[in-house]
Enzyme design. Structure first.
Site, PDB file in Angstrom:
ATOM      1  N   TRP A  24       0.846  -1.204   0.000  1.00  0.00           N
ATOM      2  CA  TRP A  24       0.000   0.000   0.000  1.00  0.00           C
ATOM      3  C   TRP A  24       0.879   1.250   0.000  1.00  0.00           C
ATOM      4  O   TRP A  24       0.562   2.246  -0.644  1.00  0.00           O
ATOM      5  CB  TRP A  24      -0.891  -0.006   1.249  1.00  0.00           C
ATOM      6  CG  TRP A  24      -1.761   1.207   1.357  1.00  0.00           C
ATOM      7  CD1 TRP A  24      -2.984   1.410   0.776  1.00  0.00           C
ATOM      8  CD2 TRP A  24      -1.479   2.417   2.078  1.00  0.00           C
ATOM      9  NE1 TRP A  24      -3.482   2.642   1.092  1.00  0.00           N
ATOM     10  CE2 TRP A  24      -2.582   3.296   1.892  1.00  0.00           C
ATOM     11  CE3 TRP A  24      -0.420   2.849   2.868  1.00  0.00           C
ATOM     12  CZ2 TRP A  24      -2.634   4.556   2.462  1.00  0.00           C
ATOM     13  CZ3 TRP A  24      -0.469   4.118   3.424  1.00  0.00           C
ATOM     14  CH2 TRP A  24      -1.572   4.954   3.221  1.00  0.00           C
ATOM     15  N   HIS A  25       2.000   1.179   0.721  1.00  0.00           N
ATOM     16  CA  HIS A  25       2.857   2.358   0.813  1.00  0.00           C
ATOM     17  C   HIS A  25       3.533   2.687  -0.514  1.00  0.00           C
ATOM     18  O   HIS A  25       3.843   3.841  -0.785  1.00  0.00           O
ATOM     19  CB  HIS A  25       3.918   2.173   1.897  1.00  0.00           C
ATOM     20  CG  HIS A  25       3.411   2.546   3.247  1.00  0.00           C
ATOM     21  ND1 HIS A  25       2.665   1.697   4.019  1.00  0.00           N
ATOM     22  CD2 HIS A  25       3.522   3.689   3.976  1.00  0.00           C
ATOM     23  CE1 HIS A  25       2.348   2.295   5.155  1.00  0.00           C
ATOM     24  NE2 HIS A  25       2.856   3.510   5.156  1.00  0.00           N
ATOM     25  N   GLY A  26       3.788   1.686  -1.328  1.00  0.00           N
ATOM     26  CA  GLY A  26       4.424   1.994  -2.611  1.00  0.00           C
ATOM     27  C   GLY A  26       4.714   0.751  -3.410  1.00  0.00           C
ATOM     28  O   GLY A  26       4.871  -0.344  -2.867  1.00  0.00           O
TER      29      GLY A  26
END
Lengths: 530, 347
Positions: free
Chosen positions: A363-365
């Site tokens: 989700w963060h990257g």
């Protein structure tokens, strides 16, 4: 438009004045118009993405809610005519119809997120795998631009949809009101990820002018701007230099990266959230807190309960819990318990944890750095859970340690550095480089660079280091003083002059010491990219 | 409620006063360094009107001596010049000047016709920070800004200069509310001598046409002067470098002829004027020194007297008092600079 920009200040100033000028029943409509304008400013095409998410979620939620009511009505009417088995079958069938609506909407929206955010990551990995296997022509990457805040608003909308499916939240009847929930501009670009039940309590109400709330909101916005412009953006300069040349900046410099990035990210992210919460408060809207002094956590699990709280609870409620009671995991649980006994019982929980942290990282990257970062966080939490009996034995042997200030400090420092060491995966180019850099702390320490002036050649001089240190020190002091009650609440209770004076001094200090303007372009908030 | 409003007003006033003070503190003072930055603002301290106003870049504020024009011809003049002044800046300065006075003659140096777009933030600041807030200043800023600049930072210079917090000096406090006079009616005196040797010739250009925007502003200047009844005189100062191409000269000559404006290219008159680039320049031909500027002004004073509706005001007491005082300051500055220069020069 960044929160730390004159455009945002102008936009918000105009919106604020209009908000308290128009008839109160129009306030939420004005907020919706403002939010759409804010989003349009990032690119008109972004409105298509957020529009699709808004409309599909609203429709699906309405349909699920209507189905649930129809099914419930039918069930109540025909309950007496049905046998127990028939009732069970009927309920399962009804649930399955509603689930198909849920699943369809989840697939559409997470599908959009996956395509725009992860396609090139997948292509890159396929190409790397093909190259390793001596494969032919690499697949071309796509030029996809990530719509602003897509990870945040998609999760917020999907959380609402699942709540409606679970019957925890009624479906919002008005498309406009729901659109405001998804697009509410203060939290659009970096969260928090609000729940419909929380945000809707104040989002649509009529808000009369409330001097105290507005003043508190202004103070919080100013505090957020100060953290971002004075501390975060100032530390970004040496950090960029330290990360750009890993060959030169290894050993003790890596410890500096760990420390500086922790402070920078905290100042940046909490600064942004302060502006979000403060701006919303000025409009009478209550937004959920996202941080609770995370650097005072004594272990990784506690840290994640206090850092980016709304993301953590989203993953817990909508991924971890449902996954833990899903059929495959229950089967795994059964198998492992039968095979490995007491330890086996925990394998299924740890499996869920690993999946949870894998998804959190993703989700963060779209990069292996974030995936490894997520997995390491999960691993640390699992290891600390498994080592609990050992800790208990240790504390049984040294009973005075537990709860003592000294031991608390050791735990806090241990957690700070451990989380920091994992966090540097955010900043280095790739995973192997990150581990190599961390390794040099033990192989090429060179502590003399701490005092030989080397740190004055990283793009900022002694004065800037002192300003950053004073800023970080003030943040720490406010964090300590605000354990029971926020500092600004205490100030305003003592005397209005103290609160006003604080605001005025903050404005002056931010204008003078802020890193902005020619020579320094105020950097985007780090969490915007997620 | 009333108490709350009073508290709010009090603190807003404190905030505003603090911001005013910070603006004043952080603005560069241009007293000991880069005095060019102080030129534009000095105009507002003038006590009399002027018959002649010079507008342009360093080729005016380094090459003409208003004091000599006064002493030898009784002409009152002022130079509204600044470093690398672009033509739109010159236009808006001209427009702004006409709000304060209506001179008989406006002299515009045409070198800036070569710049068709904003050049650098640093020069913009030297040109525009000193202007008083006015519609002309805002228009000049809008026309001049490079991509990285913002209008807001010209209205609140603290937004631009806040990063000077770690380079503030005693000078910043000393000149918080006032400035010394660094020029003589806009003329920045220099008495040093550095002969012009090996002056480079201009390298060929692909296109010698001036940018349309420059012509537009030159037209606007001519129209404005015509409307206000002011004689516009176009000049090219006798600076050897930047190179002034024949093709540029032709375009300006044609324009001047078409609009019926006098145009003087001093580069073609150096012998007649008596400028000697071995002794009359302080930087190898880019600008004249005091001795060259006085020679040029002497010639030009004669030309102005003969060709323009200017008058000798030496007999007018209100002018004479002020200008004689200025002359004394000019002489004192000349003596001081000459002493400094001869002390420095090992020859």
């Amino acid at each position: 438009m960044s929160f730390a920009s004159t455009q945002f200040l102008a936009f918000f100033g105009v919106l604020f004045l209009l908000y308290y000028t128009v008839p109160r029943r129009w306030q939420w409509k004005l907020l919706l118009a403002g939010s759409l304008f804010f989003y349009w400013f990032a690119g008109w095409w972004c409105l298509i993405y957020i529009g699709v998410t808004t409309v599909t979620t609203w429709l699906a939620a309405r349909r699920i809610d209507a189905l649930a009511r129809e099914q419930d009505a039918w069930f109540q009417e025909h309950k007496a005519e049905l046998s127990r088995e028939e009732r069970k079958a009927r309920k399962a069938k009804d649930r399955s119809i509603r689930f198909r609506w849920l699943l369809g909407c989840l697939l559409v929206n997470f599908g959009i997120l996956a395509v725009v955010k992860y396609t090139n990551f997948v292509i890159g990995n396929l190409n790397a795998a093909a190259a390793a296997l001596g494969g032919g022509q690499p697949l071309p990457t796509l030029s996809l631009v990530l719509p602003m805040g897509i990870s945040f608003y998609t999760f917020q909308a999907m959380g609402y949809l699942i709540d409606v499916y679970w019957g925890k939240s009624p479906a919002e009847e008005s498309l406009g009101r729901f659109a405001l929930f998804v697009t509410f501009f203060p939290q659009l670009i970096q969260g928090p990820i609000s729940r419909f039940g929380d945000l809707s309590r104040t989002l649509y109400s009529e808000h009369p002018w409330d001097s105290r709330q507005i003043a508190m909101g202004v103070e919080r916005v100013l505090w957020g701007l100060a953290k971002k412009l004075i501390v975060a953006d100032r530390l970004a300069i040496p950090l960029r230099a330290l990360v750009a040349d890993p060959e030169q900046y290894n050993g003790v410099y890596v410890l500096a990266v760990i420390f500086l990035y922790a402070v920078q990210l905290y100042a940046d992210f909490t600064g942004g959230i302060d502006i979000t919460i403060g701006a919303a408060q000025m409009l009478g809207v209550q937004v959920t807190e996202n941080f609770q002094r995370p650097f005072f956590s004594k272990n990784a699990a506690e840290y994640w309960r206090r850092w980016h709280i709304t993301m953590g609870t989203w993953f817990r409620d909508y991924l971890f819990y449902p996954m833990s009671v899903s059929k495959p995991i229950l089967k795994l649980h059964q198998k492992c318990r039968n095979r490995f006994g007491r330890f086996g019982k925990r394998i299924s929980v740890h499996t869920c944890s690993i999946i949870l942290w894998f998804v959190t990282g993703l989700w963060h990257g779209a990069s292996w750095n974030f995936i490894v970062w997520g997995l390491l966080n999960g691993l640390v939490i699992i290891i600390s859970q498994e080592l609990e009996p050992l800790y208990d034995k240790f504390h049984a042997r040294f009973p005075r340690l537990k709860g003592s200030r000294g031991w608390d400090a050791v735990q806090v420092l241990r957690t700070f550095w451990l989380m920091g060491a994992i966090r540097v995966l955010d900043v280095y180019r790739d995973v192997p480089l990150t581990f190599r850099q961390l390794g040099t702390v033990f192989t090429a320490f060179r502590p003399q660079v701490l005092w030989d002036g080397s740190f004055l050649e990283l793009g900022i001089g002694m004065g800037d280091w002192l300003v950053a240190a004073a800023g970080a020190g003030t943040m720490l002091a406010c964090s300590l003083l605000g354990r029971r009650e926020p500092v600004r609440e205490r100030l305003s209770r003592h005397s209005p002059h103290l609160a006003w004076g604080g605001c005025v001094v903050l404005i002056w200090l931010t204008l003078i010491f802020g890193v902005y303007g020619i020579g320094f372009d105020a950097t985007q908030f780090i969490y915007n990219q997620f | 409620m009333k108490k709350n409003i009073r508290t709010a007003i009090l603190w807003v006033l404190i905030l505003a006063a603090g911001l005013w003070l910070l603006n004043a503190l952080f603005m560069p003072k241009y007293m000991s360094d880069i005095p060019e930055g102080a030129l534009i603002a000095e105009y507002y301290k003038e006590e009399t009107g002027h018959d002649v106003i010079f507008i342009g870049d360093c080729e005016v504020y380094e090459n003409f001596s208003p004091d000599l024009l006064w002493r030898e011809y009784g002409l009152t003049s002022y130079i509204r010049g600044s470093a690398q002044q672009l033509i739109w800046q010159s236009y808006y300065l001209m427009e702004e000047t006409l709000n304060y006075e209506t001179p008989k003659v406006m002299v515009f140096n045409v070198l800036s016709m070569k710049y068709g777009e904003p050049q650098s933030e640093a020069y913009n600041r030297l040109n525009l920070d000193g202007m008083r807030l006015s519609p002309q200043k805002i228009a000049a800023v809008r026309a001049s800004m490079t991509e990285e600049e913002s209008l807001l930072s010209y209205l609140f210079p603290l937004l631009r200069y806040h990063s000077r917090w770690n380079e503030l000096k005693g000078e910043d406090l000393r000149y918080l509310t006032h400035r010394d006079i660094v020029s003589d009616s806009g003329y920045l005196m220099n008495v040093q001598v550095r002969p012009a040797e090996n002056v480079p010739t201009g390298r060929p250009l692909g296109d010698y046409s001036f940018a349309p925007v420059c012509w537009d502003y030159l037209d606007k200047m001519a129209d404005l002067c015509e409307e206000k009844g002011v004689q516009l005189v176009l000049i090219k100062a006798p600076s050897l470098y930047p190179y002034w191409y024949d093709q540029w000269e032709e375009q300006i000559e044609d324009y001047a002829a078409r609009r019926g404006l006098p145009y003087i290219n001093f580069l073609e008159l150096t012998d007649e004027i008596g400028v000697d680039f071995a002794t009359d320049t302080y930087d190898s031909g880019l600008h004249l020194n005091l001795y060259g500027a006085e020679k040029l002004s002497r010639w030009f004073g004669q030309w102005l007297t003969a060709n323009c509706p200017v008058e000798d005001r030496r007999g007018q007491e209100d002018y004479a008092n002020i200008w004689n005082e200025k002359s004394a300051a000019y002489a004192a500055r000349k003596a001081r600079l000459e002493a400094e220069w001869s002390g420095e020069d090992p020859a």
